[in-house]
Scaffold this motif. Structure first.
Motif, PDB file in Angstrom:
ATOM      1  N   LYS A 234     -32.529 -74.841   4.662  1.00 46.70           N
ATOM      2  CA  LYS A 234     -32.209 -73.363   4.662  1.00 46.70           C
ATOM      3  C   LYS A 234     -31.904 -72.622   3.326  1.00 46.70           C
ATOM      4  O   LYS A 234     -32.240 -71.514   2.880  1.00 46.70           O
ATOM      5  N   GLY A 238     -34.093 -70.154   0.957  1.00 44.80           N
ATOM      6  CA  GLY A 238     -33.432 -68.865   0.189  1.00 44.80           C
ATOM      7  C   GLY A 238     -33.499 -68.856  -1.249  1.00 44.80           C
ATOM      8  O   GLY A 238     -32.944 -67.756  -1.685  1.00 44.80           O
ATOM      9  N   SER A 241     -35.843 -65.857  -0.653  1.00 44.53           N
ATOM     10  CA  SER A 241     -35.482 -64.857   0.426  1.00 44.53           C
ATOM     11  C   SER A 241     -34.020 -65.026   0.839  1.00 44.53           C
ATOM     12  O   SER A 241     -33.378 -65.670   0.479  1.00 44.53           O
ATOM     13  N   LEU A 242     -33.805 -63.885   1.760  1.00 46.52           N
ATOM     14  CA  LEU A 242     -32.073 -63.928   1.914  1.00 46.52           C
ATOM     15  C   LEU A 242     -31.893 -64.783   2.850  1.00 46.52           C
ATOM     16  O   LEU A 242     -32.620 -65.142   3.930  1.00 46.52           O
ATOM     17  N   THR A 243     -30.743 -65.399   2.755  1.00 39.68           N
ATOM     18  CA  THR A 243     -30.492 -66.474   3.753  1.00 39.68           C
ATOM     19  C   THR A 243     -29.764 -65.591   5.178  1.00 39.68           C
ATOM     20  O   THR A 243     -29.617 -64.407   4.995  1.00 39.68           O
ATOM     21  N   PRO A 244     -29.511 -66.341   6.093  1.00 39.23           N
ATOM     22  CA  PRO A 244     -29.069 -65.648   7.410  1.00 39.23           C
ATOM     23  C   PRO A 244     -27.721 -64.937   7.058  1.00 39.23           C
ATOM     24  O   PRO A 244     -27.370 -63.834   7.606  1.00 39.23           O
ATOM     25  N   VAL A 247     -28.435 -61.629   5.215  1.00 37.36           N
ATOM     26  CA  VAL A 247     -28.862 -60.800   5.884  1.00 37.36           C
ATOM     27  C   VAL A 247     -27.642 -60.042   6.880  1.00 37.36           C
ATOM     28  O   VAL A 247     -27.574 -58.970   7.011  1.00 37.36           O
ATOM     29  N   THR A 339     -36.687 -58.747   1.890  1.00 36.38           N
ATOM     30  CA  THR A 339     -36.952 -59.225   3.265  1.00 36.38           C
ATOM     31  C   THR A 339     -38.647 -58.726   3.462  1.00 36.38           C
ATOM     32  O   THR A 339     -39.398 -59.174   4.555  1.00 36.38           O
ATOM     33  N   ALA A 342     -40.518 -62.279   4.053  1.00 36.77           N
ATOM     34  CA  ALA A 342     -39.855 -62.763   5.272  1.00 36.77           C
ATOM     35  C   ALA A 342     -40.639 -62.177   6.435  1.00 36.77           C
ATOM     36  O   ALA A 342     -40.982 -62.557   7.351  1.00 36.77           O
ATOM     37  N   THR A 354     -35.008 -63.297   8.587  1.00 37.87           N
ATOM     38  CA  THR A 354     -34.447 -64.390   7.779  1.00 37.87           C
ATOM     39  C   THR A 354     -35.128 -65.444   8.264  1.00 37.87           C
ATOM     40  O   THR A 354     -35.719 -65.629   9.443  1.00 37.87           O
ATOM     41  N   TYR A 355     -34.814 -66.789   7.568  1.00 34.04           N
ATOM     42  CA  TYR A 355     -35.223 -67.772   8.168  1.00 34.04           C
ATOM     43  C   TYR A 355     -34.333 -68.758   8.815  1.00 34.04           C
ATOM     44  O   TYR A 355     -32.991 -69.012   8.217  1.00 34.04           O
ATOM     45  N   TRP A 371     -39.252 -67.961  10.956  1.00 36.06           N
ATOM     46  CA  TRP A 371     -38.613 -66.707  10.646  1.00 36.06           C
ATOM     47  C   TRP A 371     -38.558 -65.837  11.756  1.00 36.06           C
ATOM     48  O   TRP A 371     -39.421 -66.047  12.683  1.00 36.06           O
TER      49      TRP A 371
END
Length: 615
Positions: A234, A238, A241-244, A247, A339, A342, A354-355, A371
């Protein structure tokens, strides 16, 4: 239907068809005939068009039915069929749950009734009872919104997390571009080469490099060992990309600045319309959906490039002109960009994507890693409050600040409505109910309003005041133009035109439109309300009727908008006009108020509707 694990379920989908919830009915233990009728009633209750639209409402209906089943099977004489259910069973369930200390028993009974009325072959007695009144729902404890200081702490923590994410993602993208262009020599640094290989793989395939391996006799598509040495999957994903959690922080910041309901925020789309045409003040119009509004579920939200008063720091000069995270438009644009990749891997048009390293749970069609949009439920947002170690305004016996109450989008919405004193995607009556429930910070709000009112009036009276001319002074000027012009520091021709009404604005006359304090050296573009403290402005008797009417209209607007908004926009001009009218004779003011005609009304309305403003 039967689930993959053999359980019997009733499957329901959200109104947009993108989420599902599986309601486990295999736990029901009532006799077969009764059980089948209850399951059919539940299926009818959660069916499309039955009034329920979200997984939360589906689960409420299911939980009420399960509790009713357990109550029935615990009786000395268990009803064998739906026809044997009597009003005593319905009322007895309420008494039983109340005795168990269930605080939401009235809500549970209401949910149960809406399931039972869909059951076939009910007895007339029970049908009549279900059509009757329910026990009144006790008023809960007053809800407490965040204080303004607490809200700023939440917003600051969210902005800090997103700024860090923005810096990380942009930095990694720049390095990846250089690597792909051949501008980096990685032949001697194996660690950097591995990192860049991961970045390249992530950007191309949306996942880390993996390989098949056998674990306990099962095949697993596990990350390469050299990937695992870099951290959790995770966190590695990141890098680009944005992590959970990030987001979720974006959702929190949207809640702070818009006050919208949780579901419309989380389900906000990336599809939007740029109302500004890409120039000037940025404005993006985004379509939202609030299922409970039924036929009015779909609505538009304008995200503008104007910072909310809550978001402005105590010292406004600390607000950088390019700080995107202080305006709803800036936040939307930034998250839209971060995003984008993603969204490519996830598909669809949701903004907050997010992932997820694990499965999406029973209430979603998404299984396993991958995703997907930010879930509308779960601990992500509440967990942020603990991760950020947010402190409340309250202190313990030793004076140490206590942890803030759990972070919830619902509470952010309540806080927004409390501080702004205006409805958001609901009626004024609903907004009033919000405010009645939330009495936690009303005193603070009153203090904020009082301070804003005091500050605006003080600033208005501290500025230079418009110069006035009495009727006697105007008559004297008409006979001795050059003498009076010299005394006033004006050209005789300017004075003549001013007396003749040729230099009128709205609330006065302007002696020098091209050299005013607001736009020196060019035609003035300031609002005509600013004439009240402009050195170029003069107030003559002919302007009194409009001044009186604008003063009265500003007083009326105090009842038409929130007190805080009025204080910030109109308290200053209202105080200046009040001072101006105090200089005039009381009889003249009353005559002007009485004799004001359609022209004055129209002029004042156009001024307050900002029709004269140059935008």
């Amino acid at each position: 239907m039967t689930a993959e694990d053999g359980r019997r379920i009733v499957r329901a989908y959200s109104q947009d068809g993108k989420e599902r919830v599986d309601l486990d009915v295999s736990v029901l233990e009532a006799p077969e005939d009764l059980r089948e009728r209850l399951i059919a009633a539940l299926a009818a209750r959660v069916a499309p068009g039955a009034g329920l639209t979200s997984h939360h409402s589906y689960k409420k209906a299911h939980q009420a039915l399960v509790a009713f089943d357990r109550y029935l099977t615990g009786l000395g004489v268990v009803p064998q069929s739906i026809a044997e259910l009597a009003p005593e069973h319905f009322d007895g369930f309420y008494d039983h749950r109340k005795a168990e200390g269930i605080k939401t028993v009235a809500h549970e009974l209401a949910a149960l009734r809406l399931v039972l009325i869909r059951a076939k072959s009910l007895s007339d007695a029970l049908a009549g009872r279900l059509a009757g009144s329910l026990p009144s729902r006790p008023e809960g404890e007053p809800a407490h919104s965040y204080s303004r200081a607490e809200l700023k702490r939440i917003a600051q923590a969210a902005r800090t997390m997103l700024r860090s994410a923005d810096k990380r993602i942009r930095g990694n993208r720049e390095v990846l571009e250089k690597f792909r262009a051949g501008d980096l020599d990685v032949s001697r640094d194996v660690h950097l080469r591995r990192r860049l290989e991961i970045l390249d793989h992530l950007d191309r395939f949306g996942d880390v490099p993996r390989r098949w391996r056998t674990v306990a006799g099962k095949f697993q598509n596990a990350p390469e060992n050299w990937v695992q040495s870099k951290g959790k999957v995770k966190d590695v994903v990141g890098w680009l990309s944005l992590t959970p959690e990030e987001v979720a922080a974006a959702a929190v910041l949207f809640g702070v600045m818009t006050g919208q309901n949780p579901e419309p925020i989380i389900k906000m789309t990336a599809a939007h319309h740029r109302a500004d045409g890409g120039v000037g003040l940025g404005t993006a119009i985004v379509g939202l959906r609030k299922p409970r509004r039924q036929s009015r579920a779909y609505m538009d939200l304008a995200l503008s490039e104007v910072p909310d008063w809550i978001s402005i720091p105590e010292q406004p000069d600390q607000l950088a002109t390019r700080d995107l995270l202080h305006t709803p438009f800036g936040l939307y644009v930034l998250i839209h960009e971060l995003t984008a990749r993603a969204r490519h891997f996830a598909g669809g048009d949701r903004l907050l994507v997010t992932y997820m390293a694990t499965g999406g749970g029973k209430a979603t069609t998404n299984k396993g890693r991958g995703w997907r949009p930010l879930p509308t439920h779960g601990p992500l947002i509440s967990g942020l409050g603990r991760d950020w170690n947010l402190l409340s305004d309250e202190v313990d016996e030793k004076g140490k600040p206590l942890p803030m109450q759990p972070l919830r989008l619902e509470t952010l919405r309540m806080t927004y409505i409390e501080l702004h004193q205006k409805p958001v995607a609901h009626t004024r009556q609903t907004a009033t109910r919000y405010l009645v429930r939330n009495r936690g910070n009303i005193n603070e709000y009153r203090q904020v309003v009082a301070q804003a009112l005091t500050d605006e009036v003080a600033k208005a009276r501290a500025r230079s005041k418009i110069i006035t001319m009495t009727a006697e002074q105007v008559a004297h000027a008409q006979e001795n133009v050059e003498e009076v012009a010299a005394e006033m520091g004006l050209e005789p021709t300017v004075l003549k035109r001013m007396i003749a009404g040729q230099l009128d604005t709205v609330l006065g006359a302007c002696t020098d439109n091209n050299n005013g304090p607001h736009n020196p050296g060019e035609p003035c573009r300031a609002s005509f309300l600013l004439c009240l403290d402009c050195e170029c402005a003069r107030a003559l008797p002919q302007h009194l009727s409009v001044q009186v009417f604008v003063h009265d209209r500003l007083a009326e607007k105090r009842e038409q908008m929130s007190t805080l908004q009025w204080a910030e926009r109109f308290a200053g001009p209202h105080a200046q006009l009040a001072d101006l009218l105090d200089q005039a004779d009381d009889t003249a003011v009353e005559d002007a108020r009485r004799t004001a005609g359609p022209d004055e009304y129209r002029l004042a309305d156009r001024l307050l509707n900002r029709e004269f403003d140059i935008r």
